[in-house]
Scaffold this active site. Structure first.
Site, mmCIF file in Angstrom:
data_model
loop_
_atom_site.group_PDB
_atom_site.id
_atom_site.type_symbol
_atom_site.label_atom_id
_atom_site.label_comp_id
_atom_site.label_asym_id
_atom_site.label_seq_id
_atom_site.Cartn_x
_atom_site.Cartn_y
_atom_site.Cartn_z
ATOM 1 N N HIS A 8 0.936 -0.920 0.090
ATOM 2 C CA HIS A 8 -0.021 0.117 0.007
ATOM 3 C C HIS A 8 0.861 1.561 -0.224
ATOM 4 O O HIS A 8 2.447 1.249 0.727
ATOM 5 C CB HIS A 8 -1.189 -0.425 0.773
ATOM 6 N N GLU A 44 -8.173 4.394 9.160
ATOM 7 C CA GLU A 44 -8.393 3.847 7.678
ATOM 8 C C GLU A 44 -8.505 3.399 6.450
ATOM 9 O O GLU A 44 -9.538 2.499 7.231
ATOM 10 C CB GLU A 44 -6.862 3.149 7.746
ATOM 11 N N GLN A 55 -4.310 3.398 0.496
ATOM 12 C CA GLN A 55 -4.222 3.883 2.162
ATOM 13 C C GLN A 55 -4.539 4.716 2.723
ATOM 14 O O GLN A 55 -3.781 6.099 2.658
ATOM 15 C CB GLN A 55 -3.414 2.786 3.106
ATOM 16 N N HIS A 79 3.482 6.956 4.280
ATOM 17 C CA HIS A 79 4.672 5.870 3.927
ATOM 18 C C HIS A 79 3.969 4.712 3.101
ATOM 19 O O HIS A 79 3.476 5.039 2.293
ATOM 20 C CB HIS A 79 4.502 5.065 5.360
ATOM 21 N N GLU A 129 7.505 0.310 5.716
ATOM 22 C CA GLU A 129 6.403 -0.513 6.593
ATOM 23 C C GLU A 129 6.475 -1.491 5.689
ATOM 24 O O GLU A 129 6.779 -1.813 5.065
ATOM 25 C CB GLU A 129 5.138 -0.040 6.694
HETATM 26 CO CO CO Z 1 0.359 0.988 6.231
#
Ligand code: CO
Length: 133
Positions: A8, A44, A55, A79, A129
């Site tokens: 994502h 989210e 996301q 991110h 991540e």
């Molecule tokens: Co994330």
């Protein structure tokens, strides 16, 4: 190669409903999953794009790390989540190469995933991540 897919791209927004409407009305993206992750202080919405997600995330409380980030940087890309086969193996590879991590061990993420965040300082300015499904 430890990455198997871009899982994502996370985008921090102030108004989650307005952002969802923007992606739906403009691009036809539908929300596939919504979740409040209380521990991280975020709400989210995941929009599926091929095998990856956009996301959209917004702070669920004023003292969350995302709220602090947004107070400083505003809205935008927050991110990148890379999918990996084994989060622990990938995390150890990062540490073995002398790079900084935020999560010392893998932990539960949203939608039943196992995740670990890496420090942007040693990742050329990007919060990364690792995501194991
Ligand atoms: Co994330």
């Amino acid at each position: 190669m430890l990455f198997t897919e871009i899982d994502h791209v996370a985008i921090a927004v102030f108004d989650l409903e307005a952002a969802i409407a923007y992606y739906r009305d403009t691009f036809g993206c539908e929300v596939e999953h919504r979740e409040v992750v209380e521990k991280d202080g975020v709400e989210e919405a995941l929009l599926k794009v091929a095998d990856s997600y956009v996301q959209l995330l917004t702070p669920s409380r004023d003292d969350s790390p995302v709220a602090k980030y947004m107070a400083k940087h505003g809205e935008g890309i927050h991110h990148i989540g890379y999918r990996v086969a084994d989060c622990g193996v990938a995390l150890e590879a990062v540490k073995a190469n002398g790079h900084r991590v935020i999560d010392e061990t893998p932990r539960p993420g949203s939608r039943g995933t196992t995740v670990a965040f890496l420090h942007p300082k040693t990742a050329f300015g990007t919060l990364i991540e690792l995501v194991q499904e």
